[in-house]
Scaffold this motif. Structure first.
Motif, PDB file in Angstrom:
ATOM      1  N   GLN A 164       0.961  -1.321  -0.112  1.00  0.00           N
ATOM      2  CA  GLN A 164       0.020   0.086  -0.192  1.00  0.00           C
ATOM      3  C   GLN A 164       0.792   1.276  -0.032  1.00  0.00           C
ATOM      4  O   GLN A 164       0.278   2.330  -0.345  1.00  0.00           O
ATOM      5  N   ILE A 165       2.240   1.200   0.443  1.00  0.00           N
ATOM      6  CA  ILE A 165       3.153   2.407   0.097  1.00  0.00           C
ATOM      7  C   ILE A 165       3.031   2.912  -1.292  1.00  0.00           C
ATOM      8  O   ILE A 165       3.676   4.090  -1.597  1.00  0.00           O
ATOM      9  N   GLN A 166       2.445   2.109  -2.424  1.00  0.00           N
ATOM     10  CA  GLN A 166       2.370   2.531  -3.699  1.00  0.00           C
ATOM     11  C   GLN A 166       1.602   3.869  -3.686  1.00  0.00           C
ATOM     12  O   GLN A 166       2.027   4.821  -4.628  1.00  0.00           O
TER      13      GLN A 166
ATOM     14  N   ALA B 273      10.154  -2.346  -4.092  1.00  0.00           N
ATOM     15  CA  ALA B 273      10.266  -1.875  -5.536  1.00  0.00           C
ATOM     16  C   ALA B 273       8.877  -2.227  -6.294  1.00  0.00           C
ATOM     17  O   ALA B 273       8.695  -1.479  -7.266  1.00  0.00           O
ATOM     18  N   ALA B 274       8.164  -3.181  -6.097  1.00  0.00           N
ATOM     19  CA  ALA B 274       6.997  -3.568  -6.513  1.00  0.00           C
ATOM     20  C   ALA B 274       6.110  -2.509  -6.425  1.00  0.00           C
ATOM     21  O   ALA B 274       5.023  -2.053  -7.093  1.00  0.00           O
ATOM     22  N   ALA B 275       6.002  -1.949  -5.180  1.00  0.00           N
ATOM     23  CA  ALA B 275       5.117  -0.857  -4.975  1.00  0.00           C
ATOM     24  C   ALA B 275       5.510   0.591  -5.563  1.00  0.00           C
ATOM     25  O   ALA B 275       4.761   1.353  -6.314  1.00  0.00           O
ATOM     26  N   ALA B 276       6.724   0.710  -5.826  1.00  0.00           N
ATOM     27  CA  ALA B 276       7.319   1.742  -6.599  1.00  0.00           C
ATOM     28  C   ALA B 276       6.836   1.653  -8.256  1.00  0.00           C
ATOM     29  O   ALA B 276       6.322   2.512  -8.759  1.00  0.00           O
ATOM     30  N   CYS B 277       6.888   0.435  -8.774  1.00  0.00           N
ATOM     31  CA  CYS B 277       6.436   0.323 -10.161  1.00  0.00           C
ATOM     32  C   CYS B 277       4.889   0.484 -10.345  1.00  0.00           C
ATOM     33  O   CYS B 277       4.440   0.755 -11.167  1.00  0.00           O
ATOM     34  N   TRP B 278       4.236   0.178  -9.264  1.00  0.00           N
ATOM     35  CA  TRP B 278       2.894   0.312  -9.119  1.00  0.00           C
ATOM     36  C   TRP B 278       2.489   1.671  -9.320  1.00  0.00           C
ATOM     37  O   TRP B 278       1.615   2.237  -9.913  1.00  0.00           O
TER      38      TRP B 278
END
Length: 346
Positions: A94-96, A148-153
């Motif tokens: 959720q940090i996205q 890193a997945a959240a950053a890509c999101w």
């Protein structure tokens, strides 16, 4: 919001939260990149033959497909396969919303308000607490992959804003066609053809059910229902329900996978959910450039943004009639920035 619509919003949040537990089970049957490729293959077929032609340019479909489908989901599945717990993944992802706000500021010129900056700080504090909890017993490398997945999101959210798709389900189905071949290629290169073939040969009902759930229930039903709700209610009414995703994620992981939930993790959950609420629901300052794209924050897995439309049961505004003998002039609606949307789906 009608009781039936309220129940649908809660159901979508539950579907997206439980999805993390289902992914954890699926990773026991498939290598992570192959599992992600199968997810998008099954989500795209046969739905792509029923949703009609793409309603945005192919450059946006390909861009979101690569950033969201290949990068975000690839990193998430690899991180969970490397040891990141399902419940914690549903929370940390959720940090996205913070990454979305930062990237939107850099790319779209959306200046965050003080309330939004406060929310970002609170959410980051929650990530720090979660990292401390995970570092005591788990893998910080896997934790970093989910960050890193959240950053890509977050990056895919901004791309979706630029694309402004008029139909969330149509957009998501066509986006799902893009990651299949790249993920299969990455799987063959990094996981090996022998491991992939062994997983496919050993396919049983449980493995097939996990693919069906993450593809049809989470992606097709989840995004379709979320988009349907956004067509009928203000985004500010629908978006808060996405904050239930980590609640369902952590609860289902504890019930079905036996994942412990420590005091530190509950503290991290409170900070993250509170910070994400402030970051996602506080209005942003519109860009100074009038030609810039207005702010439309992304909803569930990640759900793609859609422009607000007038509810079907609301009467249309009558046309302006020019008095006879007067010069004709064009009448334009007042430009109002589109409301914010929050995404949480996996």
């Amino acid at each position: 919001m009608r009781p039936a619509h309220l129940a649908l919003a809660v159901l979508v949040a539950a579907v997206w939260g439980v999805n993390f537990t289902v992914v954890e089970i699926g990773l026991g049957h498939f290598p992570p990149l192959l599992f992600s490729a199968l997810r998008f293959l099954v989500a795209a077929l046969p739905a792509v033959f029923f949703v009609g032609r793409p309603k945005v340019g192919w450059k946006w479909i390909v861009a979101v497909g690569l950033v969201l489908g290949v990068a975000k989901f690839g990193l998430l599945f690899v991180g969970m396969d490397a040891g990141m717990p399902a419940g914690l993944s549903s929370l940390v992802l959720q940090i996205q919303s913070v990454f979305t706000a930062v990237i939107a500021f850099a790319v779209l010129g959306e200046r965050p308000t003080r309330v939004r900056l406060l929310g970002m700080g609170v959410a980051l504090a929650g990530i720090g607490v979660a990292a401390a909890d995970e570092g005591a017993s788990g893998s910080l490398g896997a934790f970093g992959l989910v960050i890193a997945a959240a950053a890509c999101w977050g990056a895919s959210n901004v791309l979706t804003r630029k694309a402004s798709p008029p139909d969330a389900l149509n957009f998501m189905v066509w986006v799902s066609t893009v990651p299949v071949l790249p993920l299969l290629a990455l799987s063959l290169l990094t996981e090996g053809p022998s491991r992939d073939l062994a997983a496919l040969r050993a396919l049983d009902w449980q493995g097939a059910a996990t693919v069906g759930y993450v593809a049809w229930v989470t992606t097709v039903f989840g995004f379709g229902a979320w988009g349907w709700l956004l067509h009928r209610h203000p985004a500010s009414t629908v978006a808060p329900f996405s904050l239930l995703v980590p609640v369902f994620g952590m609860t289902s992981a504890a019930l079905f996978l036996g994942e412990p939930v420590s005091g530190l993790r509950w503290c991290a959950a409170a900070l993250l959910v509170g910070g994400v609420a402030l970051t996602s629901l506080a209005p942003a300052v519109p860009p100074a450039d009038p030609s810039a794209v207005p702010s439309v924050a992304q909803t569930a897995d990640r759900a793609p943004a859609q422009p607000e439309v007038q509810p079907a049961d609301q009467p249309a505004v009558p046309p302006v009639v020019q008095p006879e003998g007067t010069a004709r002039t064009s009448v334009h609606p007042v430009d109002v920035p589109a409301p914010e949307r929050t995404g949480a789906g996996s």
